[in-house]
Design a protein around this motif. Structure first.
Motif, PDB file in Angstrom:
ATOM      1  N   CYS A 260      35.499  43.698  37.393  1.00  0.00           N
ATOM      2  CA  CYS A 260      36.406  44.830  37.608  1.00  0.00           C
ATOM      3  C   CYS A 260      36.722  45.530  36.294  1.00  0.00           C
ATOM      4  CB  CYS A 260      37.687  44.339  38.280  1.00  0.00           C
ATOM      5  SG  CYS A 260      38.857  45.663  38.665  1.00  0.00           S
ATOM      6  N   ALA A 261      36.994  44.745  35.242  1.00  0.00           N
ATOM      7  CA  ALA A 261      37.305  45.329  33.936  1.00  0.00           C
ATOM      8  C   ALA A 261      36.115  46.133  33.407  1.00  0.00           C
ATOM      9  CB  ALA A 261      37.684  44.228  32.953  1.00  0.00           C
TER      10      ALA A 261
ATOM     11  N   CYS B 206      41.420  49.995  43.981  1.00  0.00           N
ATOM     12  CA  CYS B 206      41.330  49.120  45.151  1.00  0.00           C
ATOM     13  C   CYS B 206      40.795  47.747  44.749  1.00  0.00           C
ATOM     14  CB  CYS B 206      40.434  49.748  46.208  1.00  0.00           C
ATOM     15  SG  CYS B 206      41.131  51.208  47.015  1.00  0.00           S
ATOM     16  N   GLU B 207      39.836  47.720  43.828  1.00  0.00           N
ATOM     17  CA  GLU B 207      39.328  46.443  43.316  1.00  0.00           C
ATOM     18  C   GLU B 207      40.468  45.637  42.677  1.00  0.00           C
ATOM     19  OE1 GLU B 207      36.025  46.740  40.646  1.00  0.00           O
ATOM     20  OE2 GLU B 207      35.031  48.289  41.830  1.00  0.00           O
ATOM     21  N   GLN B 208      41.246  46.306  41.839  1.00  0.00           N
ATOM     22  CA  GLN B 208      42.335  45.633  41.146  1.00  0.00           C
ATOM     23  C   GLN B 208      43.371  45.103  42.135  1.00  0.00           C
ATOM     24  OE1 GLN B 208      43.223  49.015  38.663  1.00  0.00           O
ATOM     25  NE2 GLN B 208      42.221  48.117  36.871  1.00  0.00           N
TER      26      GLN B 208
ATOM     27  N   SER C  59      37.290  41.345  50.881  1.00  0.00           N
ATOM     28  CA  SER C  59      37.458  42.724  50.411  1.00  0.00           C
ATOM     29  C   SER C  59      37.108  42.835  48.930  1.00  0.00           C
ATOM     30  CB  SER C  59      38.899  43.190  50.636  1.00  0.00           C
ATOM     31  OG  SER C  59      39.171  43.299  52.014  1.00  0.00           O
ATOM     32  N   ARG C  60      37.529  41.850  48.154  1.00  0.00           N
ATOM     33  CA  ARG C  60      37.245  41.854  46.723  1.00  0.00           C
ATOM     34  C   ARG C  60      35.745  41.850  46.467  1.00  0.00           C
ATOM     35  NH1 ARG C  60      39.258  36.592  44.014  1.00  0.00           N
ATOM     36  NH2 ARG C  60      37.271  35.801  44.796  1.00  0.00           N
TER      37      ARG C  60
ATOM     38  N   GLU D 159      44.515  41.018  43.069  1.00  0.00           N
ATOM     39  CA  GLU D 159      45.877  40.480  43.064  1.00  0.00           C
ATOM     40  C   GLU D 159      46.208  39.761  44.365  1.00  0.00           C
ATOM     41  OE1 GLU D 159      47.635  40.401  40.358  1.00  0.00           O
ATOM     42  OE2 GLU D 159      46.009  41.488  39.362  1.00  0.00           O
ATOM     43  N   GLY D 160      45.471  40.041  45.424  1.00  0.00           N
ATOM     44  CA  GLY D 160      45.712  39.401  46.715  1.00  0.00           C
ATOM     45  C   GLY D 160      44.774  38.226  46.919  1.00  0.00           C
TER      46      GLY D 160
END
Length: 245
Positions: free
Chosen positions: A173-174, A112-114, A124-125, A118-119
């Motif tokens: 995220c990574a 979901c983070e990834q 949300s991020r 992308e958006g």
């Protein structure tokens, strides 16, 4: 239109989520009447919710000014990061191997983070990146530590908003992906090392921002800088020939 949250606990959590999503900035005033209208509840319930947040250290109140989101100082931020290190690293150091079900939940979370990266949904991020740490605590079945970590993460999120942390969302995220992979392999020692590195990286991004002067006073500081820092004032001197005009 009212928001579907009725109990004071639900209202407090909704406000906390808004902070984690960077929708409520440090210093934002939380008006009782406005919140009562938004949630469709009494001002008494709003006061109960805000009192909960004061107790948790993420809202402040004064008789004259009312209720406000806290504005963490750099010292507050460092203390919060230190507390997070003690809590999160201690949890991983003393935890038993995580269940397969919990691993699936954490993998779904980072997916979901990834997707959020992308958006263009920054809220949300931001929420997902902060909530990862809370979910990790919950995965080990310790709801008390999860509640404590939620408040500490909220504090560091507010600090990052206030001082414009340079730590990038993609890097976070990574790093989360790496932590989950270590847990999936049953390597709690590596997971602890990766978590330590991750928290240090996030804090280093904040320290870089503080040292470069990108704090809340930075725009004012730049505006009031001496003019000769930008150009030679002598070039704007009035020539004797023009003084008569």
């Amino acid at each position: 239109m009212t928001i579907a949250a009725k109990s004071s606990t639900q209202i407090a959590e909704r406000i906390t989520e808004a902070m984690l999503a960077r929708k409520l900035a440090p210093g934002t005033r939380l008006g009782e009447q406005q919140l009562a209208e938004l949630f469709g509840v009494s001002r008494t319930q709003i006061r109960e919710a805000l009192t909960r947040l004061v107790t948790r250290g993420i809202v402040t109140v004064s008789a004259r000014r009312g209720w406000y989101v806290i504005e963490p100082t750099p010292e507050d931020a460092r203390a919060a990061f230190e507390a997070r290190r003690v809590l999160e690293l201690g949890l991983l150091r003393h935890a038993r191997p995580i269940s397969a079900e919990a691993i699936r939940a954490l993998r779904l979370h980072v997916e979901c983070e990834q997707a959020a990266l992308e958006g263009d949904d920054v809220a949300s991020r931001s929420f997902l990146l902060g909530d990862f740490h809370v979910c990790l605590c919950e995965s080990f079945g310790n709801s008390l530590l999860a509640d404590t970590l939620r408040d500490l993460t909220t504090r560091t999120t507010l600090t990052a908003m206030q001082y414009q942390s340079s730590h990038h969302a993609r890097q976070s995220c990574a790093e989360h992906v790496g932590i989950v992979a270590a847990l999936e392999n049953g390597d709690l020692e590596q997971a602890e090392q990766l978590m330590h590195s991750h928290l240090c990286n996030v804090e280093a991004g904040l320290e870089e921002s503080l040292q470069s002067g990108r704090g809340p006073l930075s725009p004012l500081q730049q505006a009031l800088a001496p003019l000769n820092d930008h150009f030679d004032k002598q070039s704007f001197a009035i020539s004797p020939q023009l003084k008569e005009f």
